[in-house]
Design a protein around this motif. Structure first.
Motif, PDB file in Angstrom:
ATOM      1  N   MET A   1      32.590  52.867  49.553  1.00 51.52           N
ATOM      2  CA  MET A   1      31.249  52.461  49.976  1.00 51.52           C
ATOM      3  C   MET A   1      31.073  52.862  51.436  1.00 51.52           C
ATOM      4  SD  MET A   1      30.908  48.608  48.404  1.00 51.52           S
ATOM      5  CE  MET A   1      32.380  47.993  49.229  1.00 51.52           C
ATOM      6  N   PRO A   2      29.823  53.046  51.866  1.00 51.40           N
ATOM      7  CA  PRO A   2      29.600  53.312  53.288  1.00 51.40           C
ATOM      8  C   PRO A   2      29.902  52.054  54.102  1.00 51.40           C
ATOM      9  CG  PRO A   2      27.512  53.066  52.132  1.00 51.40           C
ATOM     10  CD  PRO A   2      28.596  53.037  51.094  1.00 51.40           C
ATOM     11  N   GLY A   3      30.220  52.241  55.374  1.00 53.38           N
ATOM     12  CA  GLY A   3      30.556  51.083  56.200  1.00 53.38           C
ATOM     13  C   GLY A   3      31.953  50.611  55.854  1.00 53.38           C
ATOM     14  N   LYS A   4      32.080  49.344  55.531  1.00 58.74           N
ATOM     15  CA  LYS A   4      33.387  48.798  55.145  1.00 58.74           C
ATOM     16  C   LYS A   4      33.773  49.290  53.754  1.00 58.74           C
ATOM     17  CE  LYS A   4      33.417  44.470  57.706  1.00 58.74           C
ATOM     18  NZ  LYS A   4      34.594  44.621  58.531  1.00 58.74           N
ATOM     19  N   SER A   5      34.985  49.767  53.624  1.00 61.74           N
ATOM     20  CA  SER A   5      35.461  50.210  52.312  1.00 61.74           C
ATOM     21  C   SER A   5      35.790  48.985  51.456  1.00 61.74           C
ATOM     22  CB  SER A   5      36.723  51.054  52.464  1.00 61.74           C
ATOM     23  OG  SER A   5      37.826  50.225  52.808  1.00 61.74           O
ATOM     24  N   GLY A   6      35.937  49.211  50.173  1.00 64.86           N
ATOM     25  CA  GLY A   6      36.329  48.139  49.277  1.00 64.86           C
ATOM     26  C   GLY A   6      37.665  47.522  49.674  1.00 64.86           C
ATOM     27  N   LEU A   7      38.576  48.346  50.188  1.00 70.32           N
ATOM     28  CA  LEU A   7      39.878  47.828  50.616  1.00 70.32           C
ATOM     29  C   LEU A   7      39.728  46.887  51.812  1.00 70.32           C
ATOM     30  CD1 LEU A   7      42.118  51.013  50.312  1.00 70.32           C
ATOM     31  CD2 LEU A   7      41.935  49.098  48.706  1.00 70.32           C
TER      32      LEU A   7
ATOM     33  N   VAL B   1      39.664  39.209  42.454  1.00 70.60           N
ATOM     34  CA  VAL B   1      38.956  40.454  42.727  1.00 70.60           C
ATOM     35  C   VAL B   1      39.438  41.535  41.774  1.00 70.60           C
ATOM     36  CG1 VAL B   1      38.407  42.227  44.443  1.00 70.60           C
ATOM     37  CG2 VAL B   1      38.766  39.848  45.183  1.00 70.60           C
ATOM     38  N   VAL B   2      38.490  42.177  41.104  1.00 71.96           N
ATOM     39  CA  VAL B   2      38.778  43.333  40.259  1.00 71.96           C
ATOM     40  C   VAL B   2      38.069  44.518  40.904  1.00 71.96           C
ATOM     41  CG1 VAL B   2      38.439  44.395  37.997  1.00 71.96           C
ATOM     42  CG2 VAL B   2      39.056  41.976  38.149  1.00 71.96           C
ATOM     43  N   MET B   3      38.834  45.555  41.206  1.00 74.10           N
ATOM     44  CA  MET B   3      38.287  46.749  41.841  1.00 74.10           C
ATOM     45  C   MET B   3      37.668  47.668  40.785  1.00 74.10           C
ATOM     46  SD  MET B   3      39.208  45.911  44.894  1.00 74.10           S
ATOM     47  CE  MET B   3      38.730  47.338  45.868  1.00 74.10           C
ATOM     48  N   CYS B   4      36.631  48.380  41.177  1.00 69.52           N
ATOM     49  CA  CYS B   4      35.999  49.384  40.322  1.00 69.52           C
ATOM     50  C   CYS B   4      36.134  50.712  41.047  1.00 69.52           C
ATOM     51  CB  CYS B   4      34.529  49.059  40.104  1.00 69.52           C
ATOM     52  SG  CYS B   4      34.245  47.475  39.308  1.00 69.52           S
TER      53      CYS B   4
ATOM     54  N   ALA C   1      44.996  48.852  46.571  1.00 71.34           N
ATOM     55  CA  ALA C   1      44.204  47.644  46.323  1.00 71.34           C
ATOM     56  C   ALA C   1      45.041  46.591  45.593  1.00 71.34           C
ATOM     57  CB  ALA C   1      42.954  47.988  45.517  1.00 71.34           C
ATOM     58  N   LEU C   2      45.803  47.016  44.608  1.00 65.80           N
ATOM     59  CA  LEU C   2      46.659  46.079  43.866  1.00 65.80           C
ATOM     60  C   LEU C   2      47.717  45.486  44.789  1.00 65.80           C
ATOM     61  CD1 LEU C   2      47.034  48.068  40.526  1.00 65.80           C
ATOM     62  CD2 LEU C   2      45.600  46.058  40.940  1.00 65.80           C
ATOM     63  N   THR C   3      48.267  46.303  45.670  1.00 67.11           N
ATOM     64  CA  THR C   3      49.261  45.826  46.630  1.00 67.11           C
ATOM     65  C   THR C   3      48.640  44.801  47.577  1.00 67.11           C
ATOM     66  OG1 THR C   3      50.442  47.922  46.508  1.00 67.11           O
ATOM     67  CG2 THR C   3      50.878  46.562  48.437  1.00 67.11           C
ATOM     68  N   LEU C   4      47.378  45.012  47.954  1.00 72.04           N
ATOM     69  CA  LEU C   4      46.689  44.097  48.865  1.00 72.04           C
ATOM     70  C   LEU C   4      46.289  42.783  48.195  1.00 72.04           C
ATOM     71  CD1 LEU C   4      44.390  46.604  50.787  1.00 72.04           C
ATOM     72  CD2 LEU C   4      46.328  45.330  51.725  1.00 72.04           C
ATOM     73  N   GLY C   5      46.272  42.764  46.859  1.00 72.89           N
ATOM     74  CA  GLY C   5      45.960  41.511  46.180  1.00 72.89           C
ATOM     75  C   GLY C   5      44.896  41.551  45.110  1.00 72.89           C
TER      76      GLY C   5
ATOM     77  N   PHE D   1      41.936  46.795  38.068  1.00 73.18           N
ATOM     78  CA  PHE D   1      40.905  47.774  38.384  1.00 73.18           C
ATOM     79  C   PHE D   1      40.279  48.275  37.106  1.00 73.18           C
ATOM     80  CE2 PHE D   1      44.699  50.233  37.767  1.00 73.18           C
ATOM     81  CZ  PHE D   1      44.287  51.379  37.137  1.00 73.18           C
ATOM     82  N   ILE D   2      39.029  48.627  37.235  1.00 76.56           N
ATOM     83  CA  ILE D   2      38.267  49.197  36.130  1.00 76.56           C
ATOM     84  C   ILE D   2      37.882  50.600  36.582  1.00 76.56           C
ATOM     85  CG2 ILE D   2      36.150  49.040  34.788  1.00 76.56           C
ATOM     86  CD1 ILE D   2      36.233  45.971  35.360  1.00 76.56           C
ATOM     87  N   VAL D   3      38.205  51.601  35.762  1.00 77.38           N
ATOM     88  CA  VAL D   3      37.897  52.986  36.120  1.00 77.38           C
ATOM     89  C   VAL D   3      36.483  53.324  35.658  1.00 77.38           C
ATOM     90  CG1 VAL D   3      38.572  55.392  35.787  1.00 77.38           C
ATOM     91  CG2 VAL D   3      40.333  53.629  35.988  1.00 77.38           C
ATOM     92  N   LYS D   4      35.693  53.859  36.604  1.00 74.20           N
ATOM     93  CA  LYS D   4      34.335  54.307  36.281  1.00 74.20           C
ATOM     94  C   LYS D   4      34.394  55.779  35.891  1.00 74.20           C
ATOM     95  CE  LYS D   4      32.614  52.805  40.395  1.00 74.20           C
ATOM     96  NZ  LYS D   4      31.636  52.569  41.452  1.00 74.20           N
TER      97      LYS D   4
END
Length: 120
Positions: free
Chosen positions: A57-63, A78-81, A93-97, A101-104
């Motif tokens: 994403m612009p600005g702050k990343s999802g991570l 939190v589930v990442m996309c 992301a998984l390491t961070l907590g 994840f869901i793959v788009k």
């Protein structure tokens, strides 16, 4: 269903698609954020049971958002996309907590199963 879900994605069409899938599955307490800053502003007042978080994403990343959310409330689910091809970022992301994840692009049935699993 009574469960609160925060949808965070910079693409409006993706937020709308996710909302539609969730509403079809009976979820009604949904909030949307167009970027990381908006997600962080909504997080505490909304107090979601689950956050669906885009990685790029612009600005702050999802991570970055993931780290801030978990610093504020470590038990946050939190589930990442992510788009295909971001495997190293997903692993980070998984390491961070992040829980998963869901793959788009994703299949609606798989998406619904993943959401239901983490809201049990």
């Amino acid at each position: 269903m009574g469960k609160k879900i925060l949808i965070v994605d910079d693409a409006m069409f993706m937020r709308k698609m996710i909302r539609k899938i969730l509403e079809e599955d009976g979820y009604t307490d949904l909030e949307e954020a167009r970027d990381g800053e908006a997600a962080l502003e909504l997080f505490e007042p909304f107090d979601p049971d689950l956050v669906l978080l885009d990685i790029t994403m612009p600005g702050k990343s999802g991570l970055e958002v993931l780290e801030e959310l978990l610093a504020r409330r470590p038990q946050t689910k939190v589930v990442m996309c992510s788009a295909v091809g971001q495997e190293s970022t997903v692993q980070q992301a998984l390491t961070l907590g992040a829980l998963d994840f869901i793959v788009k692009p994703f299949k609606p049935d798989e998406f619904k199963r993943t959401v239901a699993h983490y809201l049990r």
